[in-house]
Write a protein that holds these residues in place. Sequence first.
Motif, PDB file in Angstrom:
ATOM      1  N   GLY A 196      27.855  38.223  52.989  1.00 41.29           N
ATOM      2  CA  GLY A 196      28.866  38.790  52.107  1.00 41.29           C
ATOM      3  C   GLY A 196      29.131  37.907  50.913  1.00 41.29           C
ATOM      4  N   GLU A 197      29.192  36.597  51.150  1.00 45.67           N
ATOM      5  CA  GLU A 197      29.400  35.679  50.026  1.00 45.67           C
ATOM      6  C   GLU A 197      28.212  35.721  49.070  1.00 45.67           C
ATOM      7  N   ALA A 198      27.006  35.889  49.613  1.00 40.02           N
ATOM      8  CA  ALA A 198      25.829  35.999  48.753  1.00 40.02           C
ATOM      9  C   ALA A 198      25.908  37.255  47.888  1.00 40.02           C
ATOM     10  N   LEU A 199      26.365  38.363  48.474  1.00 39.49           N
ATOM     11  CA  LEU A 199      26.521  39.592  47.690  1.00 39.49           C
ATOM     12  C   LEU A 199      27.570  39.412  46.596  1.00 39.49           C
ATOM     13  N   LEU A 200      28.684  38.794  46.959  1.00 39.84           N
ATOM     14  CA  LEU A 200      29.725  38.560  45.961  1.00 39.84           C
ATOM     15  C   LEU A 200      29.215  37.643  44.853  1.00 39.84           C
ATOM     16  N   GLY A 201      28.450  36.614  45.232  1.00 36.63           N
ATOM     17  CA  GLY A 201      27.901  35.715  44.222  1.00 36.63           C
ATOM     18  C   GLY A 201      26.901  36.406  43.323  1.00 36.63           C
ATOM     19  N   GLU A 202      26.051  37.240  43.917  1.00 35.51           N
ATOM     20  CA  GLU A 202      25.054  37.967  43.136  1.00 35.51           C
ATOM     21  C   GLU A 202      25.715  38.887  42.115  1.00 35.51           C
ATOM     22  N   HIS A 203      26.847  39.460  42.498  1.00 32.54           N
ATOM     23  CA  HIS A 203      27.541  40.410  41.615  1.00 32.54           C
ATOM     24  C   HIS A 203      28.766  39.790  40.941  1.00 32.54           C
ATOM     25  N   ARG A 204      28.812  38.465  40.928  1.00 30.53           N
ATOM     26  CA  ARG A 204      29.964  37.810  40.315  1.00 30.53           C
ATOM     27  C   ARG A 204      30.155  38.166  38.843  1.00 30.53           C
ATOM     28  N   PRO A 205      29.074  38.311  38.038  1.00 29.48           N
ATOM     29  CA  PRO A 205      29.318  38.684  36.641  1.00 29.48           C
ATOM     30  C   PRO A 205      30.153  39.954  36.510  1.00 29.48           C
ATOM     31  N   GLY A 206      29.845  40.964  37.335  1.00 30.22           N
ATOM     32  CA  GLY A 206      30.624  42.196  37.285  1.00 30.22           C
ATOM     33  C   GLY A 206      32.054  41.988  37.746  1.00 30.22           C
ATOM     34  N   ILE A 207      32.237  41.169  38.777  1.00 29.58           N
ATOM     35  CA  ILE A 207      33.584  40.887  39.267  1.00 29.58           C
ATOM     36  C   ILE A 207      34.405  40.179  38.193  1.00 29.58           C
ATOM     37  N   GLU A 208      33.788  39.221  37.516  1.00 31.67           N
ATOM     38  CA  GLU A 208      34.500  38.499  36.459  1.00 31.67           C
ATOM     39  C   GLU A 208      34.803  39.416  35.275  1.00 31.67           C
ATOM     40  N   LEU A 209      33.868  40.283  34.929  1.00 38.57           N
ATOM     41  CA  LEU A 209      34.115  41.215  33.829  1.00 38.57           C
ATOM     42  C   LEU A 209      35.254  42.163  34.182  1.00 38.57           C
ATOM     43  N   LEU A 210      35.300  42.602  35.435  1.00 37.38           N
ATOM     44  CA  LEU A 210      36.408  43.455  35.853  1.00 37.38           C
ATOM     45  C   LEU A 210      37.722  42.681  35.782  1.00 37.38           C
ATOM     46  N   ARG A 211      37.688  41.413  36.165  1.00 35.11           N
ATOM     47  CA  ARG A 211      38.905  40.592  36.091  1.00 35.11           C
ATOM     48  C   ARG A 211      39.432  40.531  34.666  1.00 35.11           C
ATOM     49  N   PHE A 212      38.553  40.266  33.718  1.00 40.53           N
ATOM     50  CA  PHE A 212      38.982  40.209  32.320  1.00 40.53           C
ATOM     51  C   PHE A 212      39.476  41.564  31.840  1.00 40.53           C
ATOM     52  N   ALA A 213      38.805  42.637  32.261  1.00 41.66           N
ATOM     53  CA  ALA A 213      39.229  43.970  31.852  1.00 41.66           C
ATOM     54  C   ALA A 213      40.629  44.280  32.374  1.00 41.66           C
ATOM     55  N   LEU A 214      40.928  43.861  33.598  1.00 39.40           N
ATOM     56  CA  LEU A 214      42.255  44.096  34.157  1.00 39.40           C
ATOM     57  C   LEU A 214      43.312  43.223  33.482  1.00 39.40           C
ATOM     58  N   LEU A 215      42.928  42.003  33.118  1.00 44.06           N
ATOM     59  CA  LEU A 215      43.857  41.164  32.356  1.00 44.06           C
ATOM     60  C   LEU A 215      44.185  41.805  31.015  1.00 44.06           C
ATOM     61  N   ASP A 216      43.200  42.422  30.379  1.00 43.31           N
ATOM     62  CA  ASP A 216      43.428  43.095  29.103  1.00 43.31           C
ATOM     63  C   ASP A 216      44.436  44.230  29.244  1.00 43.31           C
ATOM     64  N   VAL A 217      44.372  44.936  30.390  1.00 39.39           N
ATOM     65  CA  VAL A 217      45.275  46.061  30.619  1.00 39.39           C
ATOM     66  C   VAL A 217      46.678  45.590  30.973  1.00 39.39           C
ATOM     67  N   GLY A 218      46.782  44.396  31.545  1.00 43.06           N
ATOM     68  CA  GLY A 218      48.076  43.886  31.953  1.00 43.06           C
ATOM     69  C   GLY A 218      48.556  44.455  33.270  1.00 43.06           C
ATOM     70  N   THR A 219      47.639  44.780  34.169  1.00 42.07           N
ATOM     71  CA  THR A 219      47.994  45.343  35.463  1.00 42.07           C
ATOM     72  C   THR A 219      48.163  44.261  36.520  1.00 42.07           C
ATOM     73  N   PRO A 220      49.032  44.471  37.498  1.00 46.85           N
ATOM     74  CA  PRO A 220      49.142  43.498  38.594  1.00 46.85           C
ATOM     75  C   PRO A 220      47.835  43.307  39.351  1.00 46.85           C
ATOM     76  N   TYR A 221      46.926  44.286  39.287  1.00 47.71           N
ATOM     77  CA  TYR A 221      45.659  44.164  40.007  1.00 47.71           C
ATOM     78  C   TYR A 221      44.791  43.029  39.474  1.00 47.71           C
ATOM     79  N   ALA A 222      45.083  42.548  38.268  1.00 49.03           N
ATOM     80  CA  ALA A 222      44.333  41.407  37.748  1.00 49.03           C
ATOM     81  C   ALA A 222      44.516  40.187  38.652  1.00 49.03           C
ATOM     82  N   GLY A 223      45.700  40.027  39.229  1.00 52.14           N
ATOM     83  CA  GLY A 223      45.943  38.902  40.115  1.00 52.14           C
ATOM     84  C   GLY A 223      45.091  38.949  41.369  1.00 52.14           C
TER      85      GLY A 223
END
Length: 223
Positions: free
Chosen positions: A151-178
């Motif tokens: 599971g950690e390998a899958l998360l690491g492999e797809h980390r760019p997408g996870i980080e991009l989603l994090r930034f996108a949620l920060l842009d929106v200002g939603t609690p889900y960014a946390g």
Amino acid sequence: MRSLTNRFRAKSARLDDRYSTAVIRQAAALCLHYPDEIFHSRVPLVRGALAQIGPRPAGALLTAFLDDVCAWPAAELAAHYVTVFDMRNRRSLYLSWWREGDTRRRGEALVTFKRIYREHGLEFTGEELPDFLPAVLEFAATGGPGPAAAGEALLGEHRPGIELLRFALLDVGTPYAGVLEAVCATLPGASPADRAQARALAHTGPPREDVGLDGYRARGVER
């Protein structure tokens, strides 16, 4: 005897770290699910689990998230969730989408997720697609060392997408960014500091091509 350096630490500490990471990932998985009655009924269990692992930055982020969203009217929170996690707005919880978009290659990626689950003795039976971030987090948090590593390998492999989603949620200002910040805190290494580049990639989005999921379903692979 106590070590004079930080070069060594007790096995129990490493086990505690692994357990805490598993709790945080499992808690984040629940936080990222649609906020229905099941979500609200499990909030006390999540709070209790986070309290057991003690003060940790990722745990504090998840606790703050729960404090925030549980004060919302249920219908308002549900509507907010649907609006926030909308692929049309480049905010997808499906990991392969960030890499493959709606292309034929995404079908192969989805098959790979299910194959990895099966290799570790787990059958994916969720209503969502197997690359759903909460499902991957749950896989990484349960089932012992093998699934945890895979599971950690899958998360690491797809980390760019996870980080991009994090930034996108920060842009929106939603609690889900946390919640995404807590997820990224469980991954090795630091998160990318170049917010401008990540935001540009998030708004540009992945490639787009029709029939991406048709091929996945045509092979008879169920969700």
